[in-house]
Design a protein around this motif. Structure first.
Motif, mmCIF file in Angstrom:
data_model
loop_
_atom_site.group_PDB
_atom_site.id
_atom_site.type_symbol
_atom_site.label_atom_id
_atom_site.label_comp_id
_atom_site.label_asym_id
_atom_site.label_seq_id
_atom_site.Cartn_x
_atom_site.Cartn_y
_atom_site.Cartn_z
ATOM 1 N N SER A 149 -0.879 -2.991 0.989
ATOM 2 C CA SER A 149 0.522 -3.407 1.059
ATOM 3 C C SER A 149 0.690 -4.671 0.230
ATOM 4 N N THR A 159 3.901 -7.614 -1.163
ATOM 5 C CA THR A 159 5.218 -8.138 -1.516
ATOM 6 C C THR A 159 4.961 -9.399 -2.342
ATOM 7 N N TYR A 205 0.502 -5.197 -7.133
ATOM 8 C CA TYR A 205 -0.431 -5.663 -6.102
ATOM 9 C C TYR A 205 -1.284 -6.827 -6.600
ATOM 10 N N SER A 227 8.971 -4.410 -1.826
ATOM 11 C CA SER A 227 7.768 -4.226 -1.004
ATOM 12 C C SER A 227 7.143 -2.880 -1.319
ATOM 13 N N TYR A 228 5.814 -2.866 -1.402
ATOM 14 C CA TYR A 228 5.053 -1.675 -1.781
ATOM 15 C C TYR A 228 4.013 -1.381 -0.704
ATOM 16 N N ARG A 229 3.692 -0.092 -0.484
ATOM 17 C CA ARG A 229 2.605 0.287 0.409
ATOM 18 C C ARG A 229 1.972 1.592 -0.056
ATOM 19 N N PHE A 235 6.454 -12.171 -1.698
ATOM 20 C CA PHE A 235 7.040 -13.167 -0.794
ATOM 21 C C PHE A 235 6.548 -14.580 -1.103
ATOM 22 N N TYR A 271 7.839 2.548 -1.488
ATOM 23 C CA TYR A 271 8.352 1.194 -1.723
ATOM 24 C C TYR A 271 9.817 1.095 -1.324
ATOM 25 N N MET A 288 13.071 -10.197 1.215
ATOM 26 C CA MET A 288 11.786 -9.503 1.067
ATOM 27 C C MET A 288 11.140 -9.233 2.424
ATOM 28 N N SER A 289 11.255 -10.196 3.317
ATOM 29 C CA SER A 289 10.689 -10.041 4.648
ATOM 30 C C SER A 289 11.370 -8.897 5.397
ATOM 31 N N ASN A 345 10.336 -5.493 3.854
ATOM 32 C CA ASN A 345 8.985 -5.099 4.229
ATOM 33 C C ASN A 345 8.956 -4.475 5.616
#
Length: 254
Positions: free
Chosen positions: A161, A163, A102, A145-147, A165, A135, A177-178, A181
């Motif tokens: 959240s 990425t 992050y 991508s992480y959340r 990107f 993720y 990546m988009s 996510n």
């Protein structure tokens, strides 16, 4: 509603997440009362828009509320064979891994980092079995991508959240990546639906038009929520005045 307590240099702070009722001053033994995503209107708190989804709707109905571009991105992500990983009550190491990921994202975006105060908040939420980390990874186990989410058993709220990107230059990797996510959001929404949660909250709608467009692409309903702090004591009042002064200095208003 979930509440956590902490002491910071002998200053007691009690924070309420997803409050649906007013917390009256004097009822809580703390110098400061914090609110995160409260549904109770209060002039002392910052009001902003969030976007929520009714998880009582069936899967197809939720899918059809999205715009065509979002549905197309999710379908493309499914075809890539990504792996969705859910980590209920993540370990300290798993939270530190997220923190590292992050903060690389935050540094590039020029936003606040995930610091020790935020880490303590996550651990306190974890103690109440209210925290989940998730993720999306590719076939080589690279995290795309992480959340992080918290829940009070009714509402699942996206807290953080990230990425990378913005960091990558490769056009194809940006597209991947988009897609990852968007799929991560969709898969997590369905996971919470299966767990019996009633509402999925994607988090605040910012002034960033790209982020706003991204979130609104999933459909949902715009809801007003309130966040901030209220002093409970003389010490609490002093802290808030110092905090307000710092914010004014940062904005060049003093």
């Amino acid at each position: 509603m979930i509440a956590i307590e902490r002491k910071l240099m002998n200053i007691k702070i009690k924070t309420y997440y997803l409050a649906t009722e007013d917390i009256r001053k004097g009822d809580v033994q703390a110098h400061l009362i914090g609110y995160t995503h409260s549904l109770i209107p209060k002039s002392s708190l910052r009001r902003f828009d969030t976007i929520q989804f009714d998880l009582r709707k069936d899967e197809n109905e939720l899918l059809m509320e999205m715009n065509k571009a979002t549905r197309r991105q999710i379908k493309s992500a499914l075809d890539r064979g990504f792996t969705h990983v859910i980590v209920d009550n993540p370990t300290d190491q798993e939270l530190m891994d997220f923190q590292e990921f992050y903060n690389r994202f935050a540094k590039d975006k020029g936003t606040h980092t995930f610091n020790s105060y935020h880490m303590q908040s996550m651990k306190l939420l974890r103690e109440q079995n209210a925290l989940m980390l998730t993720y999306m990874q590719d076939k080589d186990k690279n995290i795309l991508s992480y959340r992080i989410y918290m829940t009070d058993g009714i509402v699942a709220l996206n807290l953080y959240s990230a990425t990378h990107f913005r960091i990558v230059d490769d056009r194809e990797l940006k597209k991947i990546m988009s897609q990852a996510n968007r799929l991560l959001i969709w898969k997590t929404m369905l996971w919470y639906k299966e767990k019996g949660q009633l509402v999925y909250d994607m988090g605040g709608l910012t002034d960033d038009e790209n982020i706003r467009k991204f979130k609104l692409g999933f459909g949902g309903k715009i809801v007003q929520v309130y966040s901030g702090y209220e002093p409970q004591s003389m010490i609490g009042n002093i802290i808030m005045k110092v905090r307000d002064l710092k914010l004014k200095l940062l904005k060049g208003l003093v």
